[in-house]
Design a protein around this motif. Structure first.
Motif, PDB file in Angstrom:
ATOM      1  N   ILE A   1      -1.144   7.078   6.291  1.00 56.34           N
ATOM      2  CA  ILE A   1      -1.454   5.897   5.107  1.00 56.34           C
ATOM      3  C   ILE A   1      -1.187   4.646   5.744  1.00 56.34           C
ATOM      4  O   ILE A   1      -2.076   3.771   5.276  1.00 56.34           O
ATOM      5  CB  ILE A   1      -0.137   6.464   4.016  1.00 56.34           C
ATOM      6  CG1 ILE A   1      -0.352   7.749   3.454  1.00 56.34           C
ATOM      7  CG2 ILE A   1      -0.328   5.291   2.942  1.00 56.34           C
ATOM      8  CD1 ILE A   1       0.574   8.210   2.532  1.00 56.34           C
TER       9      ILE A   1
ATOM     10  N   THR B   1       1.519   4.060  -2.884  1.00 51.40           N
ATOM     11  CA  THR B   1       1.144   5.297  -2.795  1.00 51.40           C
ATOM     12  C   THR B   1       2.496   6.294  -3.288  1.00 51.40           C
ATOM     13  O   THR B   1       2.154   7.543  -3.811  1.00 51.40           O
ATOM     14  CB  THR B   1       0.871   5.641  -1.252  1.00 51.40           C
ATOM     15  OG1 THR B   1      -0.455   5.063  -0.828  1.00 51.40           O
ATOM     16  CG2 THR B   1       0.788   7.285  -1.091  1.00 51.40           C
TER      17      THR B   1
ATOM     18  N   HIS C   1       2.576   6.588  -7.004  1.00 49.94           N
ATOM     19  CA  HIS C   1       1.410   7.726  -7.399  1.00 49.94           C
ATOM     20  C   HIS C   1       1.989   9.141  -7.091  1.00 49.94           C
ATOM     21  O   HIS C   1       1.872   9.757  -7.906  1.00 49.94           O
ATOM     22  CB  HIS C   1       0.048   7.282  -6.951  1.00 49.94           C
ATOM     23  CG  HIS C   1      -0.659   6.287  -7.513  1.00 49.94           C
ATOM     24  ND1 HIS C   1      -0.301   4.892  -7.412  1.00 49.94           N
ATOM     25  CD2 HIS C   1      -1.632   6.548  -8.416  1.00 49.94           C
ATOM     26  CE1 HIS C   1      -1.121   4.405  -8.226  1.00 49.94           C
ATOM     27  NE2 HIS C   1      -1.921   5.244  -8.850  1.00 49.94           N
ATOM     28  N   THR C   2       2.585   9.217  -5.794  1.00 51.57           N
ATOM     29  CA  THR C   2       3.061  10.569  -5.665  1.00 51.57           C
ATOM     30  C   THR C   2       4.327  11.035  -6.523  1.00 51.57           C
ATOM     31  O   THR C   2       4.358  11.899  -7.164  1.00 51.57           O
ATOM     32  CB  THR C   2       3.870  10.563  -4.374  1.00 51.57           C
ATOM     33  OG1 THR C   2       2.911  10.025  -3.304  1.00 51.57           O
ATOM     34  CG2 THR C   2       4.377  11.972  -3.749  1.00 51.57           C
TER      35      THR C   2
ATOM     36  N   GLU D   1      -4.204   9.107  -1.060  1.00 50.16           N
ATOM     37  CA  GLU D   1      -3.223   9.374  -0.178  1.00 50.16           C
ATOM     38  C   GLU D   1      -2.074  10.188  -0.847  1.00 50.16           C
ATOM     39  O   GLU D   1      -1.302  10.639  -0.357  1.00 50.16           O
ATOM     40  CB  GLU D   1      -2.636   7.822   0.043  1.00 50.16           C
ATOM     41  CG  GLU D   1      -3.703   7.049   0.624  1.00 50.16           C
ATOM     42  CD  GLU D   1      -4.434   7.204   2.022  1.00 50.16           C
ATOM     43  OE1 GLU D   1      -3.816   8.140   2.653  1.00 50.16           O
ATOM     44  OE2 GLU D   1      -5.237   6.589   2.554  1.00 50.16           O
ATOM     45  N   SER D   2      -1.765   9.990  -2.176  1.00 51.24           N
ATOM     46  CA  SER D   2      -0.718  10.445  -2.706  1.00 51.24           C
ATOM     47  C   SER D   2      -0.684  11.975  -2.751  1.00 51.24           C
ATOM     48  O   SER D   2       0.046  12.705  -2.697  1.00 51.24           O
ATOM     49  CB  SER D   2      -0.589   9.997  -4.314  1.00 51.24           C
ATOM     50  OG  SER D   2      -1.442  10.250  -5.238  1.00 51.24           O
TER      51      SER D   2
ATOM     52  N   TYR E   1       0.749  -1.212  -0.103  1.00 52.19           N
ATOM     53  CA  TYR E   1       0.074  -0.079   0.101  1.00 52.19           C
ATOM     54  C   TYR E   1       0.693   1.203  -0.158  1.00 52.19           C
ATOM     55  O   TYR E   1       0.580   2.293  -0.806  1.00 52.19           O
ATOM     56  CB  TYR E   1      -0.933   0.010   1.129  1.00 52.19           C
ATOM     57  CG  TYR E   1      -1.988   0.885   1.184  1.00 52.19           C
ATOM     58  CD1 TYR E   1      -3.250   0.599   0.779  1.00 52.19           C
ATOM     59  CD2 TYR E   1      -1.732   2.202   1.627  1.00 52.19           C
ATOM     60  CE1 TYR E   1      -4.246   1.382   0.842  1.00 52.19           C
ATOM     61  CE2 TYR E   1      -2.912   3.170   1.506  1.00 52.19           C
ATOM     62  CZ  TYR E   1      -4.189   2.687   1.229  1.00 52.19           C
ATOM     63  OH  TYR E   1      -5.208   3.569   1.149  1.00 52.19           O
TER      64      TYR E   1
ATOM     65  N   VAL F   1      -4.959   4.730  -3.305  1.00 52.67           N
ATOM     66  CA  VAL F   1      -3.927   5.252  -2.983  1.00 52.67           C
ATOM     67  C   VAL F   1      -3.669   6.629  -3.759  1.00 52.67           C
ATOM     68  O   VAL F   1      -2.503   7.509  -3.403  1.00 52.67           O
ATOM     69  CB  VAL F   1      -2.557   4.099  -3.651  1.00 52.67           C
ATOM     70  CG1 VAL F   1      -2.748   3.163  -2.784  1.00 52.67           C
ATOM     71  CG2 VAL F   1      -3.069   3.995  -5.190  1.00 52.67           C
TER      72      VAL F   1
END
Length: 336
Positions: free
Chosen positions: A291, A120, A123-124, A310-311, A116, A307
């Motif tokens: 997260i 994240t 994607h960040t 979250e990012s 997970y 995610v």
């Protein structure tokens, strides 16, 4: 959600504050001169060249007789990479020794939490890459010139509206609706790029160093948050929200206070700069642990896995830290 709303004014205001400023009156004089010219005459190529020259002169290092060696500017590519790796690794080690005396007692991070968190972070990185590519494309198309010639309050208002709108749209879209989810997320990233594109007037070496230092700072703090005891730093949410509100007020001070209030502007600038670094460093620590908490809840079926949402919090942390690093490095160069 309030913390997300309060984080956006900083990047918007800072992109138009001409970081770093030699004095509060210099920034105000630049804006007044630029807007007076825009009202008197149409936006011509001469004005664009003048705007770019003025922006660059604010950040241009004053040459002195004494030059201090910079290990990041000399040497081969291998030496620079070695220096950067040592900087990042040393920062992670130091932060871990200072803040992470109590590590997890459950035998390490479970596979689901690790997956997970990795998704994240991925994607960040994609979001930040999108911002960089979009900002470069907009800057080359002349967007930065037009943005600097626009009323700053209009830029702040429109930028906030688009940022908050696309952000909340992303938050409220179900993860299974991939097309709408990623379209809104891409719109959010492009909005950040449109507001921050004037930073590309600065020297690429300065931006690269600021990015390296930001990665070192966020990487070390994220490592501490990931290896610390579960929910150890989640109590920071309340104090960080109060801190980010104070930083928000100080960030808008140059747009409200008169230039004669030099002492007040000086202290507001310090709060915005150094207080902002502390606040968003704390937000990075808080967000990483949040997260992981969401990962555990998602594994048990209490919340849905998302995610992308979250990012966004980590992207905002990175952007706000990066902008302050740019200003600090610019101020250091001007003192030499």
């Amino acid at each position: 959600m309030a913390s997300f709303v309060l984080r956006r004014p900083f990047a918007i205001a800072s992109a138009l504050k001409q970081l770093p400023k030699p004095s509060p009156s210099a920034t105000r004089a630049f804006h007044q001169q630029l807007f007076t010219q825009r009202q008197a005459t149409p936006l011509t190529s001469t004005l664009l060249r003048s705007s770019r020259s003025t922006f660059q002169n604010v950040f241009r290092r004053q040459q002195s007789s004494v030059q201090f060696p910079n290990p990041t500017q000399g040497g081969t590519l291998g030496q620079r990479l070695l220096y950067g790796g040592a900087l990042v690794g040393g920062t992670i080690l130091a932060a871990n020794l200072v803040f992470n005396r109590e590590t997890r007692e459950d035998g390490g991070m479970p596979p689901y939490e690790r997956s997970y968190l990795n998704e994240t972070f991925m994607h960040t990185g994609l979001g930040l890459g999108t911002i960089g590519v979009a900002a470069t494309a907009l800057h080359r198309s002349g967007w930065s010139y037009r943005l600097m010639a626009t009323n700053p309050w209009l830029v702040v208002g429109v930028g906030l509206a688009m940022s908050i709108g696309t952000m909340y749209g992303t938050f409220n879209t179900h993860p299974n609706n991939y097309l709408q989810k990623y379209a809104l997320w891409t719109g959010f990233n492009v909005t950040q790029a449109a507001v921050l594109s004037p930073l590309l007037f600065l020297q690429p070496a300065l931006l690269a160093r600021a990015g390296l230092y930001t990665c070192a700072m966020m990487g070390s703090i994220a490592f501490v948050g990931a290896t610390a005891k579960q929910e150890k730093y989640l109590y920071l949410g309340g104090p960080l929200l109060a801190g980010v509100a104070l930083v928000a007020v100080s960030g808008f001070a140059p747009l409200i206070l008169p230039a004669t209030a030099a002492r007040t502007l000086m202290w507001s600038e310090r709060i915005w700069l150094y207080g902002g670094l502390a606040v968003f460093g704390g937000f990075t620590l808080y967000d990483v642990q949040k997260i992981l908490m969401h990962a555990r809840a998602s594994e048990r079926g209490l919340v849905r896995k998302d995610v992308v949402n979250e990012s966004i919090s980590l992207e905002l942390d990175f952007l706000n830290i990066f902008i302050r690093m740019v200003q600090i490095l610019g101020m250091q160069q001007r003192r030499k």
